[in-house]
Design an enzyme around this catalytic site. Structure first.
Site, PDB file in Angstrom:
ATOM      1  N   GLU A   1      -4.928  -8.969   0.840  1.00 50.19           N
ATOM      2  CA  GLU A   1      -5.685  -8.381   1.991  1.00 50.19           C
ATOM      3  C   GLU A   1      -7.051  -8.268   1.853  1.00 50.19           C
ATOM      4  O   GLU A   1      -7.538  -7.792   0.918  1.00 50.19           O
ATOM      5  CB  GLU A   1      -5.036  -7.012   2.682  1.00 50.19           C
TER       6      GLU A   1
ATOM      7  N   GLU B   1       0.884  -1.318  -0.027  1.00 46.41           N
ATOM      8  CA  GLU B   1       0.150   0.090   0.129  1.00 46.41           C
ATOM      9  C   GLU B   1       0.998   1.194   0.003  1.00 46.41           C
ATOM     10  O   GLU B   1       0.938   2.118   0.862  1.00 46.41           O
ATOM     11  CB  GLU B   1      -0.897   0.050   1.265  1.00 46.41           C
TER      12      GLU B   1
HETATM   13  O1  IFM Z   1      -3.980  -2.809   9.359  1.00 47.15           O
HETATM   14  C1  IFM Z   1      -4.085  -2.314   7.802  1.00 47.15           C
HETATM   15  C2  IFM Z   1      -2.811  -3.109   7.086  1.00 47.15           C
HETATM   16  O2  IFM Z   1      -1.467  -2.823   7.734  1.00 47.15           O
HETATM   17  C3  IFM Z   1      -2.823  -2.611   5.580  1.00 47.15           C
HETATM   18  N1  IFM Z   1      -3.956  -2.668   5.056  1.00 47.15           N
HETATM   19  C4  IFM Z   1      -5.170  -2.364   5.837  1.00 47.15           C
HETATM   20  C5  IFM Z   1      -5.093  -2.788   6.999  1.00 47.15           C
HETATM   21  C6  IFM Z   1      -6.673  -2.590   7.898  1.00 47.15           C
HETATM   22  O3  IFM Z   1      -6.522  -1.040   7.922  1.00 47.15           O
END
Ligand code: IFM
Length: 462
Positions: free
Chosen positions: A362, A167
């Site tokens: 994710e 990200e």
């Molecule tokens: O916890 C975060 C993660 O570190 C990166 N993606 C989003 C998740 C939830 O906010």
């Protein structure tokens, strides 16, 4: 052991974590300070005033945590490496005890039949580099490639699937434009400059890994769908296009076409500065990813400015015209709308745009889990519903032609959720902050029951 990207026949199932969110032990074994140590020490930056110094203590409990992943039946363990453990000053001196830790972690994952997949940067920049202007300094991109090389030299015989950044939009724009993440700088267009250096760092690191023989180097993006509430409102559609450029096209343009598009340059004139974007930078980034990771949580609905809730992250789209963000029900505990169709759309569109294999790196949800009894039972049916719907959306995207190879749940453990501290829980395993006891939630048991083919290459069926 999975030695490369999962094949196209099934969706590999995995679970993800990140170093600063779970490891703790921030002063142990020679680890240097990171920007998150500095940021969290500043009053008012984190909702509950907490930090990652203890977190889930996974630095000491990693074996127990990997036992849980194996019990789940997952085939993949996605983890991140803390740069300040490996190079405490960001460059130069390598700390062998930091490398030893990840060496043990990788071996422990393999011993349990889990394929370890490593992310090199999940936001914990060594503070020493931020002291020299962090991602606003081109040298940080070079330093990142050196660090990638050092880590690969040690782990590359066992880790075959690598991600450079997690990200980078958050690292650039939440960190340097909105200031709600470390290093907490509110400098508007600096977000674009940081984004370019993050991309350059990705390109340099990917080259380093490819030269060392790695076939599967990816980048993990939190791309997001932006849906104007009124598609006939031309001003809104134009503003939404600018926002889409800063969130999505800033990464995909260089990765696929080797250029920043005109719509992006209109809102981000910094990216037209030849002193920043030097000859050869974008050519290096073009084609540098073998796969793209998609982190998806929610879609964004835009509306005319002032007509709806202002999303707190709007400062993170520097140069764009103001809009409001409409957030419909149902929402998770962190206030994010639940709509799995956004994931399906994103996967189909991103595959069309890139032609690359994709992994859902994710996906998950924060809910206010209530412990029901002395055994620590948590009946998180809301999280089960969320995961089931998003797994189904992943399946639909595959049926529509998107080459999706993996679905990875965020996250294994309740952990340090950045600016939210420990107030928002995304884990499928509850962690008692008093004594670090891990208790699998109902969602853990549900996932375990729905992973059809235990072991490496596991698949999930809704
Ligand atoms: O916890 C975060 C993660 O570190 C990166 N993606 C989003 C998740 C939830 O906010």
């Amino acid at each position: 052991m999975i030695s490369s990207l999962p094949d196209t026949a099934t969706v590999a199932f995995g679970v993800a974590t990140a170093a600063y969110q779970i490891e703790g032990a921030t002063s142990e074994d020679g680890r240097g300070p990171s920007i998150w140590d500095t940021f969290t020490a500043r009053p008012g930056t984190v909702r509950d005033g907490s930090d990652g110094s203890v977190a889930c203590d996974s630095y000491h409990r990693y074996a127990e945590d990997l036992d849980l992943v194996a019990r789940l039946g997952a085939g993949w363990y996605r983890f991140s490496i803390a740069w300040p453990r490996i190079m405490p000053e960001g460059t130069g001196r390598v700390e062998p005890r930091g490398l030893d830790y990840y060496d043990r972690l990788v071996d422990a994952a393999l011993a349990r039949g889990l394929a370890p997949t490593a992310t090199l940067y999940h936001w914990d920049l060594p503070q020493a580099l931020e002291d020299r202007d962090g991602w606003l300094n081109r040298d940080t991109a070079e330093a990142f490639a050196d660090y990638a090389g050092v880590v690969h030299d040690r782990l590359g015989d066992r880790v075959r699937v690598w991600a450079t950044h997690n990200e980078p939009w958050c690292a650039a724009y939440l960190g340097y434009a909105a200031g709600v993440h470390a290093p907490g700088r509110r400098e508007g267009g600096a977000g674009h400059r940081a984004a370019h250096h993050l991309l350059l760092g990705h390109g340099l690191a990917a080259t380093r890994l490819h030269d060392a023989g790695v076939d599967d180097v990816g980048i993990v993006l939190n791309l997001a769908p932006y849906w104007p509430e009124d598609p006939d409102d031309e001003a809104l559609v134009a503003a939404t296009d600018g926002i889409d450029a800063v969130r999505n096209r800033v990464w995909l343009g260089p990765l696929v076409d080797g250029r920043y598009d005109d719509g992006l340059l209109a809102v981000a004139p910094e990216l037209a500065d030849p002193a920043l974007v030097r000859d050869g930078d974008l050519a290096l980034v073009r084609g540098s990813a073998d796969w793209v990771g998609i982190n998806y949580y929610t879609p964004f609905r835009t509306a005319a400015p002032g007509s709806a809730e202002r999303h707190p992250e709007q400062d993170a789209y520097p140069g764009t015209a103001p809009v409001s963000f409409v957030v419909r029900e149902p929402r998770t505990d962190i206030g994010w709308e639940v709509d799995a169709s956004g994931l399906e759309q994103l996967l189909v569109d991103t595959h069309r745009r890139t032609g690359l294999p994709l992994m859902v790196t994710e996906n998950g949800a924060a809910y206010p889990d209530t412990v029901l009894d002395a055994e620590g039972t948590i009946d998180d049916q809301d999280r089960i519903d969320y995961l089931r719907d998003h797994i189904a959306a992943t399946r639909r995207a595959r049926e529509a032609g998107a080459d999706v190879r993996a679905y990875v749940v965020w996250t294994l453990l309740d952990n340090f959720e950045w600016a939210e501290g420990y107030t928002k829980t995304f884990g499928i395993v509850h962690v008692d902050p008093r004594d670090q006891t891990r208790t699998p939630k109902a969602s853990f048991h549900w996932l375990a029951a729905h992973i059809s083919d235990p072991g490496v290459g596991s698949t999930v069926s809704p």
